[in-house]
Design an enzyme around this catalytic site. Structure first.
Site, PDB file in Angstrom:
ATOM      1  N   ARG A  30      -4.588  16.686  -6.192  1.00 15.48           N
ATOM      2  CA  ARG A  30      -4.215  16.435  -4.888  1.00 15.48           C
ATOM      3  C   ARG A  30      -3.201  17.866  -4.901  1.00 15.48           C
ATOM      4  O   ARG A  30      -2.961  18.101  -5.580  1.00 15.48           O
ATOM      5  CB  ARG A  30      -2.624  15.581  -5.276  1.00 15.48           C
ATOM      6  CG  ARG A  30      -3.279  13.639  -5.528  1.00 15.48           C
ATOM      7  CD  ARG A  30      -2.805  12.352  -4.858  1.00 15.48           C
ATOM      8  NE  ARG A  30      -3.410  11.572  -5.525  1.00 15.48           N
ATOM      9  CZ  ARG A  30      -4.266  11.048  -4.671  1.00 15.48           C
ATOM     10  NH1 ARG A  30      -4.374  11.393  -3.451  1.00 15.48           N
ATOM     11  NH2 ARG A  30      -4.599   9.980  -5.477  1.00 15.48           N
ATOM     12  N   ASP A  31      -2.904  18.257  -3.044  1.00 17.77           N
ATOM     13  CA  ASP A  31      -2.656  18.978  -2.774  1.00 17.77           C
ATOM     14  C   ASP A  31      -0.997  19.483  -3.429  1.00 17.77           C
ATOM     15  O   ASP A  31      -0.652  17.922  -3.331  1.00 17.77           O
ATOM     16  CB  ASP A  31      -2.939  19.421  -1.333  1.00 17.77           C
ATOM     17  CG  ASP A  31      -2.869  21.079  -1.150  1.00 17.77           C
ATOM     18  OD1 ASP A  31      -3.520  21.408  -0.955  1.00 17.77           O
ATOM     19  OD2 ASP A  31      -1.159  21.460  -1.119  1.00 17.77           O
ATOM     20  N   ILE A  32      -0.227  20.313  -3.704  1.00 17.46           N
ATOM     21  CA  ILE A  32       0.627  20.430  -4.929  1.00 17.46           C
ATOM     22  C   ILE A  32       1.867  20.249  -3.577  1.00 17.46           C
ATOM     23  O   ILE A  32       3.068  19.657  -2.999  1.00 17.46           O
ATOM     24  CB  ILE A  32       1.326  21.676  -5.400  1.00 17.46           C
ATOM     25  CG1 ILE A  32       2.349  21.895  -6.292  1.00 17.46           C
ATOM     26  CG2 ILE A  32       1.733  22.938  -4.664  1.00 17.46           C
ATOM     27  CD1 ILE A  32       2.027  22.777  -7.433  1.00 17.46           C
ATOM     28  N   ASN A  87      -9.975  26.522   5.147  1.00 19.98           N
ATOM     29  CA  ASN A  87      -9.087  27.684   5.903  1.00 19.98           C
ATOM     30  C   ASN A  87     -10.046  29.053   5.072  1.00 19.98           C
ATOM     31  O   ASN A  87     -10.009  29.449   4.040  1.00 19.98           O
ATOM     32  CB  ASN A  87      -8.035  27.535   5.394  1.00 19.98           C
ATOM     33  CG  ASN A  87      -7.349  27.039   6.163  1.00 19.98           C
ATOM     34  OD1 ASN A  87      -7.013  26.503   6.968  1.00 19.98           O
ATOM     35  ND2 ASN A  87      -6.301  25.973   5.549  1.00 19.98           N
ATOM     36  N   GLU A  95      -4.754  31.372   1.881  1.00 21.35           N
ATOM     37  CA  GLU A  95      -4.234  31.658   0.422  1.00 21.35           C
ATOM     38  C   GLU A  95      -4.971  31.659  -0.867  1.00 21.35           C
ATOM     39  O   GLU A  95      -4.341  32.623  -2.203  1.00 21.35           O
ATOM     40  CB  GLU A  95      -2.990  30.950  -0.009  1.00 21.35           C
ATOM     41  CG  GLU A  95      -2.073  30.876   1.343  1.00 21.35           C
ATOM     42  CD  GLU A  95      -0.691  29.459   1.536  1.00 21.35           C
ATOM     43  OE1 GLU A  95      -1.216  28.963   0.100  1.00 21.35           O
ATOM     44  OE2 GLU A  95       0.490  29.993   2.412  1.00 21.35           O
ATOM     45  N   VAL A  96      -5.446  30.925  -1.205  1.00 26.63           N
ATOM     46  CA  VAL A  96      -6.141  30.489  -2.416  1.00 26.63           C
ATOM     47  C   VAL A  96      -7.456  30.919  -2.153  1.00 26.63           C
ATOM     48  O   VAL A  96      -8.132  30.102  -1.477  1.00 26.63           O
ATOM     49  CB  VAL A  96      -5.961  29.181  -3.155  1.00 26.63           C
ATOM     50  CG1 VAL A  96      -6.735  29.070  -4.301  1.00 26.63           C
ATOM     51  CG2 VAL A  96      -4.387  29.195  -3.248  1.00 26.63           C
ATOM     52  N   HIS A 100     -12.360  25.374  -1.114  1.00 30.27           N
ATOM     53  CA  HIS A 100     -11.586  25.312  -1.580  1.00 30.27           C
ATOM     54  C   HIS A 100     -11.797  23.909  -0.091  1.00 30.27           C
ATOM     55  O   HIS A 100     -10.951  24.476   0.763  1.00 30.27           O
ATOM     56  CB  HIS A 100     -10.225  24.588  -1.848  1.00 30.27           C
ATOM     57  CG  HIS A 100      -9.267  25.528  -1.210  1.00 30.27           C
ATOM     58  ND1 HIS A 100      -8.878  27.077  -1.338  1.00 30.27           N
ATOM     59  CD2 HIS A 100      -8.612  25.671  -0.905  1.00 30.27           C
ATOM     60  CE1 HIS A 100      -8.197  27.122  -0.679  1.00 30.27           C
ATOM     61  NE2 HIS A 100      -7.372  25.830  -0.185  1.00 30.27           N
ATOM     62  N   HIS A 102      -9.420  20.950   1.903  1.00 27.86           N
ATOM     63  CA  HIS A 102      -9.135  20.327   1.896  1.00 27.86           C
ATOM     64  C   HIS A 102      -9.705  18.551   2.818  1.00 27.86           C
ATOM     65  O   HIS A 102     -10.025  18.345   4.405  1.00 27.86           O
ATOM     66  CB  HIS A 102      -7.793  20.678   2.941  1.00 27.86           C
ATOM     67  CG  HIS A 102      -7.021  22.492   2.485  1.00 27.86           C
ATOM     68  ND1 HIS A 102      -6.033  22.127   2.259  1.00 27.86           N
ATOM     69  CD2 HIS A 102      -7.475  23.507   2.633  1.00 27.86           C
ATOM     70  CE1 HIS A 102      -5.609  23.281   1.961  1.00 27.86           C
ATOM     71  NE2 HIS A 102      -6.807  24.241   2.570  1.00 27.86           N
TER      72      HIS A 102
END
Ligand code: AMP
Ligand code: ZN
Length: 116
Positions: A30-32, A87, A95-96, A100, A102
């Protein structure tokens, strides 16, 4: 493993997350900072910085795609619909730099892009 990479550290178990799905080659958690009622990140366990690098390994790319669909099924998103996005780079606000997907859903998601 890239010791500087946040998501490699999650794969290594060094940073706690809520894992919702795992295969030999992928992990989903799960995304933080969730942007929808359901917001799960699906990553390959191997480090690829972005979708361009991932696409150079078709088997790994297929595994991430299959895991994203499995997460959508497991989270009950397939009937009402959901969104999968990657992204990539500065215009997309990545950002990371460990690729990944989403997986977003659980409520109406609005327009595809805020700028249009
Ligand atoms: P992106 O902007 O596409 O690179 O997305 C990075 C995502 O990682 C953001 O949605 C963050 O909320 C999420 N994130 C950052 N750190 C963590 C963490 N420790 N556990 C789960 N998600 C995280
Ligand atoms: Zn990594």
């Amino acid at each position: 493993m890239d010791t500087e990479c946040l998501f490699c550290r999650i794969v290594a178990g060094e940073i706690p997350t809520t894992v919702v799905h795992e295969t030999d080659t992928t992990i989903a958690f799960r995304d933080i900072d969730p942007k929808a009622a359901v917001h799960v990140l699906v990553i390959p366990k191997t480090h690829y910085p972005d979708i361009v690098a991932l696409a150079a390994d078709p088997a790994a790319a297929a595994d991430v795609l299959a895991a994203s669909a499995a997460v959508a099924e497991a989270e009950g998103l397939t009937a009402d619909g959901f969104r999968v996005l990657f992204n990539t780079g500065p215009y997309a606000g990545q950002e990371v730099f460990h690729v990944h997907a989403h997986v977003l859903g659980g409520e109406p998601l609005g327009p595809m892009l805020a700028i249009r």
